[in-house]
Design a protein around this motif. Sequence first.
Motif, PDB file in Angstrom:
ATOM      1  N   THR A 177      49.613  46.841  37.786  1.00  0.00           N
ATOM      2  CA  THR A 177      48.223  46.442  37.971  1.00  0.00           C
ATOM      3  C   THR A 177      47.854  45.551  36.792  1.00  0.00           C
ATOM      4  OG1 THR A 177      47.494  48.433  36.840  1.00  0.00           O
ATOM      5  CG2 THR A 177      47.505  48.510  39.245  1.00  0.00           C
ATOM      6  N   CYS A 178      46.969  44.618  37.026  1.00  0.00           N
ATOM      7  CA  CYS A 178      46.571  43.661  35.990  1.00  0.00           C
ATOM      8  C   CYS A 178      45.895  44.379  34.822  1.00  0.00           C
ATOM      9  CB  CYS A 178      45.635  42.613  36.590  1.00  0.00           C
ATOM     10  SG  CYS A 178      44.963  41.496  35.339  1.00  0.00           S
ATOM     11  N   ALA A 179      46.385  44.102  33.600  1.00  0.00           N
ATOM     12  CA  ALA A 179      45.813  44.728  32.402  1.00  0.00           C
ATOM     13  C   ALA A 179      44.377  44.262  32.165  1.00  0.00           C
ATOM     14  CB  ALA A 179      46.663  44.402  31.187  1.00  0.00           C
ATOM     15  N   GLY A 180      44.025  43.100  32.724  1.00  0.00           N
ATOM     16  CA  GLY A 180      42.689  42.564  32.486  1.00  0.00           C
ATOM     17  C   GLY A 180      41.652  43.095  33.451  1.00  0.00           C
ATOM     18  N   CYS A 181      42.005  43.168  34.748  1.00  0.00           N
ATOM     19  CA  CYS A 181      40.985  43.494  35.750  1.00  0.00           C
ATOM     20  C   CYS A 181      41.382  44.633  36.683  1.00  0.00           C
ATOM     21  CB  CYS A 181      40.648  42.249  36.582  1.00  0.00           C
ATOM     22  SG  CYS A 181      42.017  41.687  37.605  1.00  0.00           S
ATOM     23  N   GLY A 182      42.621  45.115  36.580  1.00  0.00           N
ATOM     24  CA  GLY A 182      43.024  46.261  37.381  1.00  0.00           C
ATOM     25  C   GLY A 182      43.516  45.936  38.780  1.00  0.00           C
ATOM     26  N   LEU A 223      49.590  40.840  34.821  1.00  0.00           N
ATOM     27  CA  LEU A 223      48.436  40.020  34.459  1.00  0.00           C
ATOM     28  C   LEU A 223      48.229  39.043  35.617  1.00  0.00           C
ATOM     29  CD1 LEU A 223      46.650  40.133  31.925  1.00  0.00           C
ATOM     30  CD2 LEU A 223      48.022  38.332  30.934  1.00  0.00           C
ATOM     31  N   CYS A 224      47.078  39.135  36.293  1.00  0.00           N
ATOM     32  CA  CYS A 224      46.864  38.334  37.511  1.00  0.00           C
ATOM     33  C   CYS A 224      46.605  36.861  37.160  1.00  0.00           C
ATOM     34  CB  CYS A 224      45.697  38.902  38.321  1.00  0.00           C
ATOM     35  SG  CYS A 224      44.077  38.530  37.625  1.00  0.00           S
ATOM     36  N   GLU A 225      46.626  36.025  38.163  1.00  0.00           N
ATOM     37  CA  GLU A 225      46.437  34.571  37.962  1.00  0.00           C
ATOM     38  C   GLU A 225      45.157  34.272  37.180  1.00  0.00           C
ATOM     39  OE1 GLU A 225      48.324  31.863  38.984  1.00  0.00           O
ATOM     40  OE2 GLU A 225      49.893  33.342  39.435  1.00  0.00           O
ATOM     41  N   ARG A 226      44.101  34.986  37.552  1.00  0.00           N
ATOM     42  CA  ARG A 226      42.801  34.711  36.939  1.00  0.00           C
ATOM     43  C   ARG A 226      42.797  35.128  35.459  1.00  0.00           C
ATOM     44  NH1 ARG A 226      37.779  37.375  37.189  1.00  0.00           N
ATOM     45  NH2 ARG A 226      38.843  39.119  38.180  1.00  0.00           N
ATOM     46  N   CYS A 227      43.420  36.293  35.180  1.00  0.00           N
ATOM     47  CA  CYS A 227      43.422  36.785  33.803  1.00  0.00           C
ATOM     48  C   CYS A 227      44.459  36.069  32.940  1.00  0.00           C
ATOM     49  CB  CYS A 227      43.629  38.297  33.789  1.00  0.00           C
ATOM     50  SG  CYS A 227      42.226  39.192  34.498  1.00  0.00           S
ATOM     51  N   LEU A 228      45.368  35.322  33.582  1.00  0.00           N
ATOM     52  CA  LEU A 228      46.321  34.503  32.824  1.00  0.00           C
ATOM     53  C   LEU A 228      45.646  33.267  32.224  1.00  0.00           C
ATOM     54  CD1 LEU A 228      49.589  34.399  34.982  1.00  0.00           C
ATOM     55  CD2 LEU A 228      49.450  35.054  32.576  1.00  0.00           C
TER      56      LEU A 228
HETATM   57 ZN   LIG Z   1      43.329  40.287  36.304  1.00  0.00          ZN
END
Ligand SMILES: [Zn+2]
Length: 217
Positions: free
Chosen positions: A12-17, A23-28
């Motif tokens: 799961t993305c560390a930034g937004c879950g 780390l998802c595209e947006r949080c990258l």
């Molecule tokens: Zn994210």
Amino acid sequence: MRRALDLLLPPTCAGCGTEGAPLCERCLVPLGRRRDEPPGVPVGLLEPLPPGIVQLEWCASFTGPVRDAVHALKYRGERRLAGPLGAALAARWARAGRGGDLLVPVPVHPSRRRERGFDQAEDLARACGRVSGLPMHTALVRVHRTTAQHGLGRASRAANLGGAFGVEPRSATAVRGRWVVLIDDVTTTGATLAECAAALHATGVLAVSALTVARER
Ligand SMILES: [Zn+2]
């Protein structure tokens, strides 16, 4: 054991879950924010380079998803984050790096490494090396366990670290005459990087640069 099981689950993305990637595209996006900045200290940043360091580069400010990702790697053992974070290091170095022929991670103390089961800077350096093609060598050792730097002022940070690092005797010939690029997750005052540089210079390296995922101000 819990960590081993965690690795079997989809990340799961560390930034937004969001499920799917560490780390998802947006949080990258914030991680690459400084990627194309020209090398050197930006205007408005008055702090000099840490002693013994010829170049300091970093990928992003230590905020938001970047901070979340570094914490998840370090404290929650989400080692899959070393991939995207290491790739960001390599991208920044490809744009801004001058010289440098060997990546050397800033080590945690061996007792902390035993507690965590890994060393986050070593994971980052290895991942960065895979992308950049630069070899990684774990030449440094933390010779005494320091108080966590967090919460200490500049002078206390330097005093806390005095003589904290040494070059492994077996590594002396590997680093002598080489241009080392120190790799770490975060830098604040640069005191840790300066201590590592002092140990490396005492062993006869050509030069020391530093590359970190984030910079905290
Ligand atoms: Zn994210």
